[in-house]
Design a protein around this motif. Structure first.
Motif, short mmCIF file in Angstrom:
data_model
loop_
_atom_site.label_atom_id
_atom_site.label_comp_id
_atom_site.label_asym_id
_atom_site.label_seq_id
_atom_site.Cartn_x
_atom_site.Cartn_y
_atom_site.Cartn_z
N GLU A 124 0.76 -1.04 0.07
CA GLU A 124 0.02 -0.01 -0.09
C GLU A 124 0.79 1.19 -0.05
N TRP A 125 0.21 2.53 -0.44
CA TRP A 125 0.92 3.49 -0.37
C TRP A 125 0.43 4.38 0.79
N ALA A 129 -4.01 10.39 0.38
CA ALA A 129 -3.89 10.68 -0.85
C ALA A 129 -4.24 12.01 -1.19
N GLN A 130 -5.06 12.55 -0.57
CA GLN A 130 -5.62 13.97 -0.76
C GLN A 130 -4.38 14.81 -0.71
N TRP A 132 -1.22 14.16 -0.96
CA TRP A 132 -0.09 14.12 -1.71
C TRP A 132 -0.11 15.20 -3.14
N VAL A 133 -0.86 15.49 -3.50
CA VAL A 133 -0.96 16.52 -4.58
C VAL A 133 -0.72 17.67 -4.12
N VAL A 138 6.07 15.38 -4.08
CA VAL A 138 5.39 14.43 -4.78
C VAL A 138 4.82 15.10 -6.23
N ARG A 139 4.61 16.19 -6.16
CA ARG A 139 4.08 16.67 -7.55
C ARG A 139 5.63 16.75 -8.58
N VAL A 142 6.07 13.26 -9.56
CA VAL A 142 5.04 12.76 -10.78
C VAL A 142 5.60 13.39 -12.05
N ARG A 143 5.91 14.67 -12.09
CA ARG A 143 6.49 15.47 -13.29
C ARG A 143 7.66 14.27 -13.77
N ILE A 162 -4.48 13.96 -19.64
CA ILE A 162 -3.99 15.48 -19.01
C ILE A 162 -4.91 16.55 -19.95
N LEU A 192 4.04 4.50 -14.96
CA LEU A 192 3.91 5.73 -14.03
C LEU A 192 3.75 5.34 -12.67
N ARG A 193 2.93 4.14 -12.58
CA ARG A 193 2.52 3.58 -11.04
C ARG A 193 3.89 2.98 -10.38
N LEU A 196 6.35 5.92 -9.48
CA LEU A 196 6.00 6.63 -8.22
C LEU A 196 5.79 5.63 -7.06
N VAL B 38 -4.20 -4.10 -3.98
CA VAL B 38 -3.55 -2.96 -3.47
C VAL B 38 -2.98 -2.51 -4.81
N THR B 42 -3.43 1.34 -6.07
CA THR B 42 -2.14 2.19 -6.41
C THR B 42 -2.20 2.63 -7.95
N GLU B 45 -4.49 5.46 -7.98
CA GLU B 45 -3.97 6.54 -7.37
C GLU B 45 -2.74 7.26 -8.30
N ALA B 46 -1.86 6.38 -9.08
CA ALA B 46 -0.98 6.96 -9.85
C ALA B 46 -1.72 7.78 -11.00
N ARG B 48 -4.68 9.19 -11.06
CA ARG B 48 -5.38 10.23 -10.58
C ARG B 48 -4.31 11.46 -10.26
N LEU B 49 -2.99 11.08 -9.65
CA LEU B 49 -2.08 12.02 -9.41
C LEU B 49 -1.46 12.60 -10.70
N GLN B 52 -4.15 15.09 -11.52
CA GLN B 52 -4.13 16.26 -10.92
C GLN B 52 -2.82 17.17 -11.09
N VAL B 53 -1.75 16.79 -11.03
CA VAL B 53 -0.53 17.49 -10.96
C VAL B 53 -0.44 18.32 -12.29
#
Lengths: 205, 79
Positions: A124-125, A129-130, A132-133, A138-139, A142-143, A162, A192-193, A196, B38, B42, B45-46, B48-49, B52-53
Motif C-alpha cells: 500500500e501507499w 491521498a488527498q 500528496w498532490v 510528490v508533484r 510525478v512530473r 491530461i 507511471l505507477r 511512483l 493493492v 495504487t 492513485e497513480a 489520479r495523481l 491532478q498534478v
C-alpha cells in the motif's frame, strides 16, 4: 469534461480582446502573447523533451493562431482554442523532426514470475491521498515520472489523461489505431505507477 | 486469471470494457488476491495523481519564459 469541449464558449472579456487581436492592436497582441506563452510552454514542454522544440512549437502555434484569428468562430474560449493549436503544433514537431530510436517501455513495467505472480508483491501507499498532490516533492516526482516515459507512451498519456481527449481523437492525431492508443495508455499508466511506487510506498506521512 | 493477466486487463476492467466472463474472472481473482487489490488501488492513485498534478490550472507556470521567444512571436505577427 473535455478540456476542448465546445460547451465552454468564448466569454465577454475575450470578445473585446478578439476584436483587438483581429484589428492588429499591437498592445493587445503583446499582452495576449505574454499572458498565454507560459501556459503554452508548459504544454509543449510536457510533450517535447527538447527545450528548443518546445519553444519552436509555441512560436508555430502563435503563427497558426494569428493566421486563423479571422476564422475563429467563438465556439470555445480563445484560450482553449490557442491551447489546442499548441498541442497540434507540438504533435507536428514530433512528426517532422528527425526520428530517434524509441526507447523501450518494458524496463518500466511490472515484473512477474513464471507462474504469473508479482515478483515484488504490491504494498500500500500509506498517507493521505488527498495530501500528496499538495506536496511539492510528490508533484515533482510525478512530473519527473511522466518525463521518464518513452515519448510514444508519454504523449498518449498526456493527450488522454491530461488534455482529456478521447481515444478516437488521439488515434486520429497520432495516426494510430484506437487499440494502439489504449495499449499505450495502459502501459504508460503501469509505468507511471511503477515509477511512483518507491516514492509513495516509503512515504509514511 | 493470475496477477499478470489481472494487470493486463486492468484498464479495460476500470473502463467497464471487459466481456462478462473475463470480468467475472477478474473479480474472482481480486477476491482471493489482496496484493492485486493493492495494485488496483495504487494504479488508480497513480492515474489520479498524474491528472491532478498536470491539470492545466493546478500546475505552476514556467517563470523562465525567454524574452527572445516573445520577441520572435511578436515579430512573426508583424510580418
Amino acid at each position: 469534461m473535455s478540456t476542448f469541449s465546445a460547451v465552454d464558449p468564448i466569454e465577454e472579456d475575450e470578445v473585446e480582446l478578439l476584436a483587438k487581436l483581429r484589428a492588429g492592436d499591437a498592445k493587445a497582441t503583446e499582452r495576449w502573447v505574454r499572458e498565454s506563452t507560459p501556459r503554452l510552454l508548459a504544454v509543449t514542454r510536457r510533450m517535447l523533451r527538447s527545450e528548443e522544440d518546445a519553444r519552436d512549437a509555441v512560436q508555430d502555434a502563435f503563427i497558426s493562431a494569428f493566421r486563423a484569428l479571422d476564422g475563429f468562430e467563438g465556439g470555445s474560449r480563445l484560450s482553449t482554442w490557442l491551447h489546442r493549436i499548441a498541442v497540434n503544433a507540438a504533435l507536428m514537431k514530433l512528426r517532422t523532426r528527425r526520428r530517434k530510436p524509441e526507447e523501450s517501455i518494458d524496463d518500466l513495467l511490472p515484473n512477474f514470475l513464471e507462474d504469473g505472480h508479482h515478483v515484488n508483491s504490491p504494498t500500500e501507499w500509506p498517507g493521505n491521498a488527498q495530501d500528496w498532490v499538495e506536496r511539492d516533492e510528490v508533484r515533482q516526482s510525478v512530473r519527473e515520472a511522466i518525463t521518464r516515459l518513452p515519448e510514444t507512451h508519454r504523449n498518449v498519456l498526456v493527450l488522454r489523461d491530461i488534455e482529456e481527449l478521447d481515444t478516437a481523437e488521439v488515434a486520429k492525431m497520432l495516426e494510430i489505431t484506437p487499440g494502439a492508443v489504449k495499449t499505450r495508455l495502459h502501459r504508460a499508466r503501469l509505468a507511471l505507477r511503477e515509477l511512483l511506487d518507491p516514492v509513495l510506498r516509503e512515504d509514511a506521512s | 486469471m493470475n496477477c499478470r493477466e489481472m494487470t493486463d486487463f486492468l484498464m479495460a476492467y476500470l473502463d467497464d470494457e471487459l466481456p462478462q466472463a473475463q470480468r467475472e474472472g477478474f473479480d474472482a481473482h481480486l477476491q482471493e488476491c489482496p496484493p492485486c487489490i493493492v495494485y488496483l488501488d495504487t494504479y488508480k492513485e497513480a492515474v489520479r495523481l498524474g491528472k491532478q498534478v498536470c491539470a492545466r490550472d493546478d500546475s505552476p507556470l514556467p517563470e523562465d519564459v525567454p524574452e527572445v521567444l516573445i520577441d520572435a512571436i511578436l515579430a512573426a505577427r508583424e510580418r
